[in-house]
Structure formats: C-alpha cells, structure tokens
Design an enzyme around this catalytic site. Structure first.
Site, PDB file in Angstrom:
ATOM      1  CB  SER A 136      -0.980  -0.222   1.471  1.00 33.64           C
ATOM      2  OG  SER A 136      -2.434   0.787   1.148  1.00 33.64           O
ATOM      3  CG  ASP A 193      -6.866  -2.849  -2.193  1.00 34.73           C
ATOM      4  OD1 ASP A 193      -7.610  -1.666  -2.359  1.00 34.73           O
ATOM      5  OD2 ASP A 193      -5.597  -2.337  -3.103  1.00 34.73           O
ATOM      6  CG  HIS A 206      -6.043  -2.434   0.860  1.00 36.51           C
ATOM      7  ND1 HIS A 206      -4.191  -2.134  -0.192  1.00 36.51           N
ATOM      8  CD2 HIS A 206      -5.337  -1.679   1.919  1.00 36.51           C
ATOM      9  CE1 HIS A 206      -4.235  -1.531   0.257  1.00 36.51           C
ATOM     10  NE2 HIS A 206      -3.745  -0.465   1.508  1.00 36.51           N
TER      11      HIS A 206
HETATM   12  C1  LIG Z   1      -5.551   4.722   4.779  1.00 40.08           C
HETATM   13  C2  LIG Z   1      -5.286   4.102   3.843  1.00 40.08           C
HETATM   14  O1  LIG Z   1      -5.591   3.073   3.973  1.00 40.08           O
HETATM   15  N1  LIG Z   1      -3.672   4.072   3.054  1.00 40.08           N
HETATM   16  C3  LIG Z   1      -3.601   3.061   2.010  1.00 40.08           C
HETATM   17  C4  LIG Z   1      -2.824   3.789   0.579  1.00 40.08           C
HETATM   18  C5  LIG Z   1      -2.273   2.013   2.860  1.00 40.08           C
HETATM   19  O2  LIG Z   1      -1.073   2.441   3.075  1.00 40.08           O
HETATM   20  N2  LIG Z   1      -2.442   0.872   3.820  1.00 40.08           N
HETATM   21  C6  LIG Z   1      -2.828   0.809   4.772  1.00 40.08           C
HETATM   22  C7  LIG Z   1      -3.284   0.517   6.339  1.00 40.08           C
HETATM   23  C8  LIG Z   1      -2.331  -1.058   4.553  1.00 40.08           C
HETATM   24  O3  LIG Z   1      -0.907  -1.166   5.054  1.00 40.08           O
HETATM   25  O4  LIG Z   1      -3.030  -1.657   3.800  1.00 40.08           O
END
Ligand SMILES: CC(=O)N[C@@H](C)C(=O)N[C@@H](C)C(=O)O
Length: 719
Positions: free
Chosen positions: A576, A664, A696
């Site tokens: 992410s 996702d 995700h």
């Molecule tokens: C706020 C958020 O969900 N940001 C994403 C881009 C991200 O980096 N998520 C993290 C929590 C993850 O590890 O999936």
C-alpha cells in the site's frame, strides 16, 4: 550465498504462520477470588485454507493477599466458527451470542442466542423477523450491548430498504391464491425502477455496509424495534445504553455529501448522539465538525468519555480524550494532543481507535492501549487530572494490548518480534505505584523464534525540513550471525503502509519469517508514523515521496553501517503506502536495491484519486486540502503525479514482484497493473500475481501463503 531451500521455507512458514492471533478476551468473576478468562483466537488452517476460530478458557485464583494464586488451564480449546459476536451480561450470568448459520438451501441466517450456565434459553432468528438487514459485527460500527436489567440487547444492523422492483415485473401486479408467499412479501413497501440505483457503502472491508441503524431486541417478547427519532443521513455505530436504559448513546458518521472509506481512517466527520427512547429526541453530545468515536460510561454513570480528533488532514492522528459530565453536560479535554514528546515528558499522545468494553479501573481511571513510538503500550489515565501512567515498558515484549479489568485484576495480551501472542494477568496495586504489576502468563507463546534477535534504533532525519523530529527502525537479525563480521547477510528494508501507521515491536509474521531464513530485516517507522507526536504526523503530507523515502534510505544505510549486512544484496518490501515507498526506493536509488516485492502498491496518486474509496487521502498526502466539492485542476493532478513512484519509472532496474488483490477498493489493482506494464515496456524484470476474492490486505489463508512463497523465491532469485 546459498539460501535455504524452498522446502525449508515452506516448513518455516507452516511453523511461524501457525501462531494464533487474539480476537477477544474477557474476565468473568466466577466465585470468591476466582475468575475465568475466556479468549477467542483466530488461527490459519493451511489444510482447510481458512482461518479457524477457537475459544480457550483459563481459571485464575487470587491468594489471601489479593495476589495471583493459581492459573489453571482446563485444556478445553473449542473450535467455534459460527459465532460472530459474544457479550456477557453485566451480572455475568448470561451470555449473548450472535451466530451466522447456513440453512438447508445454503442461505445465511443470523440468530441471537442467550445462554445461561446450563443451556441456551433464547434463540431469535433475526433474519426471519425481517426487521433489518445483516447485523454488523465489524470493529468500526459493530456492538452487542446488554441493558442494565438484562432484558434487552442493543446492536447495529443494516437498515431495511424498500424492495426495489422492475416496472415490468408481472408478479407484482396482483397476488394469487397459489402463491401466498408473494402476497405476504407484497405487504412490504416496494419501489419501482430503483433496482439499479447505486447505494454507496463505507468502502474497503466494509462492502455492503451502507446505512447502519440501532436495533433493540426485547428478550421477553422476542421482538426487535428500530428506535424512532434518529438523525437523518447518519450511519449509527458503537451504540451503548444510557445508565438507566432510558436511551442510547452512539457514534454517528455523516453520510452526506458522500461517504469516504472508513477503514484505517479515523478522520471521518462524526458526532456522539444521545437518543431518548421515550421522547424520541436525539441530541448531539460532542461538538460538531470533528471526528469522534467510542463513547463509554464510567461505572458510577456520572461521566461519558470519548475520543476526538480533527476530521481534516491525515487519516490517523493523535487524539484528545474528552470527558462529558452526564448531569451538568459539561465537557472537558482531559488528555490533549501532544505535538512533540520530550525526554522529560515522553508521553507521545493518544492513538486509540476504540476503548475496550470494560476499561475502568475505578470511577477516575481508565486503561487503554496506545502506540508509543515503536511499541504498543498499556497506559492508565486519570480522567480528572489527565495524568498518564505507563503500565508496560519491559525489554522483552514490545506490544501490549489491554483486554479487560475486573476489580484490580487486569488481563492483557503481549507479544514481541520473537514471541507470538501470550495472555497475561496481573493485579494493579491498590496503593503506591500502579505500574508495579507482576505479570503472570496464562500460557506460553505458541511460536518462539529462538534464532532471531531484535532491537530498535533511533535515527535523525537527513532532510532540512522536519529535521528536529526523530524516527525509529526495528531491526531483526538472525542470532547465529549477529556477532560475526565474516559472512555478510542480505537485507530487506520494510516500509509500513498508511502512511500514518506504525510497526510495533509485536509479532511481525513476514519480517520474522524472512529473518528465520537468514535475512536481516529493517522495519522503518519513518517520520509521519503514529506514536511519535502530532508534529511528526503533520510533517509528512506534502512531502510523501521525499521525507519518507529519505528516512527509509537513512535506515537502510544505518543498518549497513552496523557491519552485518552485504550492501550489494538489499531488497525492499511494503504494501500500500509501503508499496508506494518500495517503488519509490527502486526509482530513486536504482543502484542500491536489487529486488522489490510489493503488495497493492500506490504508484500514481493522480490516477488513484478517481478509483479509490478515499480520494481525500490522495490529495491530503500530496499536500492539498480536501474538499468534498473539489474537482482537481491540472496543477493539482500534476502535484499528485510528481510525488508518485511513476514519476521515477525510467530509472528503475530492480526486478519487481507485484501482488494484487482483485477486489481492493482502497488501492485499485490498476495502480499495480500499470506499474507492471511500464516496467515490462522498459525491459525491467517483473511479475504480477493477482489474487481473486482478495481485497486490500490479501489475507485469505491460501493467498497469503502463496504471497510469502513467491516473495521468498523472488528475493532469493535476485539477491
Ligand atoms: C489510509 C490507507 O488505507 N492508506 C493506504 C494507502 C495504506 O497504505 N494502507 C495501509 C494501512 C496498508 O498497510 O494497507
């Protein structure tokens, strides 16, 4: 270097991934000085390719001095896969269970059961009552609350919508004697032409959750009612009873003008409401224009506490603890936002999602777990004075989760990078220093990585801006090599996502696995991570792709300087925003990183804006204010693109593995697909794995295991 074989990697995965993780744990007083501890665990079952849930029970006795006496493990682990929520009644005599069962036709039904110590005494088929949609069991909205007289249960479920039918549906034109079921259903209101109206939900991991409403089950009548007088256009969650059962208090998130994904985002506009059930009037308790959550009454019912932070800016922030005096209606900020912790005042502020159901030591003191630099710590807060006392700070366990408190017996769960979760109990001293607790384990950690050692280093940033804010890196090293200078080891630099989240020194499955297989691991808590004060968080938006990248690089260099690592064999990994950083590292330091592995990476903020459930995030992190009405200009798109990894694609040379979840909603798979295509077109070695039915986190058991093995083979092939 010869890496351990794939067979060895499979074996290590089986061992390390078998560690159960705690879902919930509570204390029940079962006799004079006798307590039972019920804990629910989740464990990967690689054979069945699913996570199983099981319950464990321990008995704890107190001796005549009020200290922990015996801990008895009756060895009664029971698998329980249909329980969704469990809640003990205030007297401890009854247990409510929300259960999901498939009927003979394969349709899912939800039941609310009540058990006493002998048998099940109520079972209400909530699906058949047809008063609402699915009951929420998630950690954001979900709740199951006993009224103080133990005759009613309060929970949150999807609001029932009028049935949408086609203008051309002939069966709706009139009932028939042969089809009484159709006639019965006709009693429900129907709306023609609404079948394909888009209903927005709360996004990633909350799919299908549109309009939660509070529901009250009367156990005497078996009837469910949805209270009248609720505010319009608000999603209700975290509902609790007022002390006299005359009303409910809840968190209400604004649905309008549109919903922004809620998961990992504690900056959604919300308020604490009080609904009086007899007058059907609803008032706000919190001030408006904030993000608030988790209302809890004190045991004497005189005070209500909740958490508050801004609804603008970063998705995770340092929060205030608010105390609301129920009679006088006066509100006080009892713990404020901490900008910069200091040596003299090291408390870095509160980073709390939701309080535990029982969090009161007495009418003045609450217990809560919060991020504290690179650890997860239990603190006690005196809500009258705002004084914070750290209860856990030992060298062996870096992650402590508060679970429950009964009288002065505290139940917690601890872990470290080398030890999986372990439940412990302790007695909080009546007098003197309340942090002097002798913790007694209820069981051993199920996984102990005896070949790994860990440490935390503090680093100074190498950028001018924000250079007064330090950051940390958790280092995992294989024990056998930790003192040797001869055989240098490969390094994996790991960046967490968010970006406003944190690696804590608890059990870290993937880093631990790779370390067991001979790698040194650096988990970087770059500036902007939570647990280091609000100034650190605020220093990152507008500088993503620069500050965070420089911190990750500084951490990699610092670990190499320790002399254990071969600087020619460094890989980078992250998911992410951690994937955003991994792909930035290979673009900005193309000679340094020899391989990259990434899960659902953000590669182009400008392109992500139109496809994610959190368009606000892309703008905030690029340094712009988000407004619900905003249609970004070309300059704004340029700003988002320029701080993205895609802007550095021409420089990339490191072989890159991308693992994407097809469902996702947070980081659309197109982010990774496009990056993969761009690498291919430039002749850079790349492989894309797409996991169907995964979102995700890519955390279905088979997908997660496959990800690990592909990460291992990719890294060992290229380092
Ligand atoms: C706020 C958020 O969900 N940001 C994403 C881009 C991200 O980096 N998520 C993290 C929590 C993850 O590890 O999936």
């Amino acid at each position: 270097m010869d890496f351990p074989s794939v067979e060895r990697a499979v074996k290590v995965y089986r061992e390390c991934a078998s560690a159960p993780s705690l879902s919930s744990a509570s204390l029940q007083k079962t006799g004079d000085s006798v307590f039972s501890v019920h804990s629910t665990w989740s464990q990967r079952d690689l054979e069945r390719e699913c996570n199983i849930k099981y319950r464990q029970t321990h008995i704890v006795t107190l001796d005549s001095n009020g200290q922990i006496g015996d801990v008895i493990d009756p060895g009664t682990n029971t698998e329980l896969n249909s329980e969704q929520l469990v809640r003990w009644s205030p007297s401890g005599k009854l247990k409510a269970v929300l259960r999901k069962i498939k009927d003979k036709k394969g349709d899912e039904k939800q039941y609310l059961e009540v058990w006493n110590n002998i048998a099940k005494i109520h079972n209400i088929n909530l699906t058949a009552l047809d008063k609402h949609g699915k009951v929420y069991e998630d950690g954001e909205f979900g709740c199951l609350e006993w009224s103080s007289c133990e005759s009613q249960l309060l929970y949150v479920a999807e609001k029932k919508q009028p049935k949408a039918v086609s203008y051309f549906d002939k069966s709706k034109e009139g009932g028939s004697e042969e089809n009484p079921e159709t006639d019965a259903k006709k009693k429900d209101p129907e709306v023609k032409g609404d079948q394909f109206v888009h209903r927005q939900d709360w996004g990633e991991l909350l799919v299908g959750k549109h309009s939660p409403v509070p529901c009250i089950l009367n156990l005497q009548t078996g009837q469910v009612t949805i209270p009248e007088g609720l505010p319009n256009d608000v999603s209700v969650g975290q509902a609790i009873w007022t002390p006299d059962d005359s009303g409910i208090v809840f968190t209400g998130w604004e649905n309008e003008p549109y919903r922004l994904g809620l998961i990992y985002c504690r900056n959604r506009r919300s308020a604490i409401y009080h609904l009086d059930l007899s007058s059907q009037t609803c008032n706000t308790i919190s001030i408006t224009g904030q993000s608030v959550r988790s209302p809890v009454f004190s045991p004497d019912a005189s005070k209500l506490i909740y958490i508050q932070n801004s609804c603008h800016g970063p998705h995770m922030q340092c929060a205030q603890l608010i105390v609301y005096h129920w009679e006088s209606k006066e509100t006080k900020v009892t713990v404020d936002i901490v900008q910069r912790p200091t040596e003299g005042r090291p408390f870095p502020g509160l980073y709390v999602g939701r309080f535990e159901q029982q969090c009161w030591l007495d009418n003045e003191t609450i217990l809560v777990s919060t991020a504290w630099r690179s650890s997860q710590t239990i603190i006690a807060i005196n809500i009258c004075t705002g004084e914070v006392t750290r209860l856990t700070n030992g060298p062996d366990f870096g992650s402590w989760m508060f679970c429950d408190i009964k009288q002065r017996l505290i139940l917690a769960c601890r872990s470290s990078p080398t030890r999986s979760a372990q439940l412990v109990v302790g007695v909080i001293p009546q007098e003197g220093d309340i942090s002097c607790i002798n913790w007694k384990p209820l069981h051993e950690s199920s996984v102990i990585l005896s070949d790994v050692i860990w440490s935390v280093i503090t680093l100074k940033p190498k950028t001018e801006q924000g250079s007064d804010i330090d950051f940390e890196t958790i280092i995992l090293k294989p024990k056998a090599n930790s003192g040797s200078q001869e055989k240098k080891l490969p390094l994996i630099v790991w960046a967490h996502g968010g970006p406003h989240s944190v690696f804590s020194t608890g059990y870290l499955l993937l880093p631990g696995l790779f370390c067991q297989l001979g790698f040194v691991i650096a988990c970087v808590n770059y500036r902007g991570s939570i647990g280091f004060g609000q100034a650190s968080i605020d220093s990152l938006p507008g500088f993503v792709g620069t500050h965070d990248v420089k911190d990750v690089q500084a951490a990699a260099e610092a670990v190499i300087e320790q002399g254990l690592v071969d600087r020619e064999r460094v890989a980078v990994s992250g998911g992410s925003h951690g994937g955003f950083l991994s792909t930035h590292m290979i673009g900005q330091y193309p000679d340094f990183y020899k391989a990259c592995i990434t899960r659902n990476p953000v590669t182009n903020l400008a392109a992500m804006l139109g496809g994610t459930d959190i368009p606000s995030w892309t703008m905030t992190e690029a340094g712009m204010d988000f407004d619900f009405k905003i249609a970004p200009s070309a300059e704004m798109y340029a700003k988002m693109f320029n701080c993205s990894p895609m802007a550095h694609i021409d420089k990339v040379r490191a072989p890159t593995l991308l693992m994407l979840g097809s469902d996702d909603l947070r980081v659309p798979p197109q982010q990774g697909i496009r990056y993969h295509e761009m690498l291919k077109a430039r002749g850079v070695k790349t492989r894309l794995l797409m996991y169907p039915d995964n979102s995700h986190p890519i955390n279905k058991v088979d997908a997660e295991a496959d990800c690990f093995m592909n990460m291992y083979t990719w890294i060992t092939e290229h380092l």
